[in-house]
Design a protein around this motif. Structure first.
Motif, mmCIF file in Angstrom:
data_model
loop_
_atom_site.group_PDB
_atom_site.id
_atom_site.type_symbol
_atom_site.label_atom_id
_atom_site.label_comp_id
_atom_site.label_asym_id
_atom_site.label_seq_id
_atom_site.Cartn_x
_atom_site.Cartn_y
_atom_site.Cartn_z
ATOM 1 N N VAL A 1 0.836 -1.205 0.000
ATOM 2 C CA VAL A 1 0.000 0.000 0.000
ATOM 3 C C VAL A 1 0.868 1.251 0.000
ATOM 4 O O VAL A 1 0.645 2.192 -0.777
ATOM 5 N N LEU A 2 1.882 1.294 0.862
ATOM 6 C CA LEU A 2 2.656 2.513 1.061
ATOM 7 C C LEU A 2 3.716 2.737 -0.008
ATOM 8 O O LEU A 2 4.073 3.887 -0.294
ATOM 9 N N LYS A 3 4.215 1.678 -0.614
ATOM 10 C CA LYS A 3 5.269 1.872 -1.612
ATOM 11 C C LYS A 3 4.739 2.447 -2.916
ATOM 12 O O LYS A 3 5.525 2.858 -3.784
ATOM 13 N N GLN A 4 3.407 2.493 -3.076
ATOM 14 C CA GLN A 4 2.836 3.080 -4.276
ATOM 15 C C GLN A 4 3.013 4.599 -4.302
ATOM 16 O O GLN A 4 2.826 5.236 -5.331
ATOM 17 N N HIS A 5 3.353 5.196 -3.141
ATOM 18 C CA HIS A 5 3.418 6.648 -3.011
ATOM 19 C C HIS A 5 4.664 7.048 -2.217
ATOM 20 O O HIS A 5 5.214 6.248 -1.471
ATOM 21 N N ASP A 6 5.052 8.289 -2.370
ATOM 22 C CA ASP A 6 6.178 8.831 -1.615
ATOM 23 C C ASP A 6 5.626 9.758 -0.539
ATOM 24 O O ASP A 6 5.835 10.971 -0.560
ATOM 25 N N TYR A 7 4.907 9.182 0.437
ATOM 26 C CA TYR A 7 4.296 9.981 1.489
ATOM 27 C C TYR A 7 5.333 10.417 2.520
ATOM 28 O O TYR A 7 6.267 9.665 2.828
ATOM 29 N N PRO A 8 5.177 11.596 3.110
ATOM 30 C CA PRO A 8 5.995 11.937 4.275
ATOM 31 C C PRO A 8 5.639 11.016 5.440
ATOM 32 O O PRO A 8 4.535 10.448 5.475
ATOM 33 N N PRO A 9 6.542 10.853 6.411
ATOM 34 C CA PRO A 9 6.326 9.867 7.478
ATOM 35 C C PRO A 9 4.997 10.014 8.217
ATOM 36 O O PRO A 9 4.346 9.012 8.533
ATOM 37 N N MET A 10 4.551 11.242 8.499
ATOM 38 C CA MET A 10 3.314 11.380 9.264
ATOM 39 C C MET A 10 2.104 10.917 8.454
ATOM 40 O O MET A 10 1.167 10.348 9.007
ATOM 41 N N ILE A 11 2.136 11.128 7.133
ATOM 42 C CA ILE A 11 1.035 10.651 6.293
ATOM 43 C C ILE A 11 1.098 9.136 6.172
ATOM 44 O O ILE A 11 0.061 8.449 6.192
ATOM 45 N N GLU A 12 2.302 8.586 6.074
ATOM 46 C CA GLU A 12 2.439 7.123 6.059
ATOM 47 C C GLU A 12 1.810 6.515 7.312
ATOM 48 O O GLU A 12 1.120 5.497 7.235
ATOM 49 N N GLY A 13 2.066 7.142 8.473
ATOM 50 C CA GLY A 13 1.501 6.625 9.714
ATOM 51 C C GLY A 13 -0.010 6.652 9.720
ATOM 52 O O GLY A 13 -0.663 5.699 10.166
ATOM 53 N N LEU A 14 -0.604 7.738 9.226
ATOM 54 C CA LEU A 14 -2.067 7.826 9.171
ATOM 55 C C LEU A 14 -2.644 6.785 8.218
ATOM 56 O O LEU A 14 -3.665 6.148 8.516
ATOM 57 N N VAL A 15 -2.009 6.589 7.069
ATOM 58 C CA VAL A 15 -2.481 5.580 6.115
ATOM 59 C C VAL A 15 -2.340 4.183 6.709
ATOM 60 O O VAL A 15 -3.224 3.332 6.554
ATOM 61 N N ALA A 16 -1.230 3.930 7.423
ATOM 62 C CA ALA A 16 -1.024 2.622 8.047
ATOM 63 C C ALA A 16 -2.113 2.348 9.082
ATOM 64 O O ALA A 16 -2.675 1.239 9.137
ATOM 65 N N GLU A 17 -2.423 3.339 9.914
ATOM 66 C CA GLU A 17 -3.474 3.156 10.919
ATOM 67 C C GLU A 17 -4.827 2.913 10.260
ATOM 68 O O GLU A 17 -5.591 2.039 10.680
ATOM 69 N N MET A 18 -5.111 3.664 9.209
ATOM 70 C CA MET A 18 -6.391 3.512 8.518
ATOM 71 C C MET A 18 -6.493 2.142 7.843
ATOM 72 O O MET A 18 -7.556 1.502 7.860
ATOM 73 N N ALA A 19 -5.406 1.669 7.241
ATOM 74 C CA ALA A 19 -5.414 0.356 6.601
ATOM 75 C C ALA A 19 -5.650 -0.751 7.629
ATOM 76 O O ALA A 19 -6.379 -1.717 7.364
ATOM 77 N N LEU A 20 -5.033 -0.614 8.807
ATOM 78 C CA LEU A 20 -5.220 -1.615 9.853
ATOM 79 C C LEU A 20 -6.669 -1.613 10.351
ATOM 80 O O LEU A 20 -7.265 -2.682 10.556
ATOM 81 N N LEU A 21 -7.236 -0.433 10.557
ATOM 82 C CA LEU A 21 -8.649 -0.350 10.935
ATOM 83 C C LEU A 21 -9.533 -0.998 9.876
ATOM 84 O O LEU A 21 -10.500 -1.714 10.187
#
Length: 332
Positions: A37-57
């Protein structure tokens, strides 16, 4: 499934029930899915964290949807983290993996990289949408942004919109195992009181959650409340390394946390990264436009392009093949 069963737990959701507490739950572990999911984009770390939390939910909530159904989570805010969107596609048949995809929209120039990531969302709403397929009306539930995390938003949603007391314990981040590259891992537990909880508020002085919203205590009677408090106290003892794995199996974790509550597990659901975009879908989405409209989308090189926000796929079309006035339906 017995609690001693051995399966590969990464990218898996394990549903369970606490028989003595009338509480159900799920344990999720994501590694390859989250990395994809995350390697598709070059997100800054804080956005990566939000996406990771949302994906887990999304993995934890989505496990309950039926075959072929689609569940979507969306957070829209007034802050620089404008949108976080995830999709969970139920398995196409029994035993098949479910699929997850996710993306975020943000204003990098306005992000405060020293602030708490959740604060960058601002005011807005948390929404769950369920698409049950053709000839069925989609379901949508929306609640305001509340609490201090995306998991708090989800807990508020279930209390306010579904009258279901719900609790999440999540952890996620970059992790490195001996001899392996650094990659994202995530793990979490979801607890939810069985639906027999009364939808009427038990407290007479109004909702006790943030901004006048319901929380678990408002919708449980005394006996149910005792069970819920006890299960949550047990969940509070979980350690991050136990959630994220991979050395502690979810079945072992359930025994450690809830052995007195008689945990019973069900068949695990495998998950993989998956996107549904395609050239045909892009053509279909553009079929409502006239040739004049398509002309405004045409680039200097004479082509029309489209990019998938979820997986980054890039599509190139000849303008005459698009829209309801297309003169040539061949592929570009």
């Amino acid at each position: 499934m017995t609690l001693g069963s051995q399966i590969a737990w990464d990218d898996t959701v394990l549903p369970f029930q606490l028989d003595r507490s009338d509480i159900r739950g799920r344990v999720a572990r994501l590694d390859g899915v989250l990395e994809s999911v995350l390697k598709q984009h070059d997100y800054p770390p804080m956005i990566e964290g939000l996406v990771a939390e949302m994906a887990l939910l999304t993995a934890l909530i989505g496990q309950s949807v039926k075959t072929h159904w689609k569940l979507s989570l969306q957070v829209r805010g007034s802050g620089p983290a404008r949108l976080i969107a995830t999709d969970y596609y139920g398995p196409t048949k029994d035993g098949a993996p479910a699929r997850i995809r996710a993306y975020a929209s943000y204003d990098d120039n306005k992000l405060d990289h020293s602030a708490d990531p959740f604060s960058q969302i601002g005011q807005g709403y948390f929404a769950i949408l369920i698409d049950q397929g053709e000839h069925m009306a989609p379901y949508q539930g929306v609640t305001p942004i509340a609490g201090g995390s995306l998991s708090s938003c989800a807990e508020t949603y279930f209390a306010q919109s579904e009258q279901l007391p719900t609790r999440f314990a999540l952890t996620y981040g970059r992790n490195q195992q001996p001899g392996e590259p650094v990659q994202w891992r995530a793990g979490g537990i979801m607890l939810q009181h069985m639906p027999k909880a009364s939808p009427l508020m038990q407290q007479q002085d109004g909702p006790s959650g943030d901004d006048g919203l319901l929380n678990a205590a408002d919708i449980l009677d005394e006996d149910e409340g005792e069970n819920w408090i006890r299960a949550n106290a047990l969940l509070d003892t979980v350690e991050q390394i136990e959630l994220i794995g991979p050395t502690v199996q979810p079945t072992e974790l359930l025994v450690r946390l809830f052995h007195e509550e008689a945990p019973r597990v069900y068949d695990a659901q495998p998950i993989k990264f998956g996107c549904t975009c395609s050239e045909a879908r892009v053509r279909q989405s553009l079929s409502i436009y006239s040739a004049k409209d398509i002309g405004t989308m045409t680039k200097d090189d004479g082509t029309v392009t489209a990019d998938c926000q979820f997986c980054g796929a890039h599509y190139v079309f000849q303008p005459e093949t698009l829209g309801f006035e297309a003169t040539d339906g061949s592929e570009s």
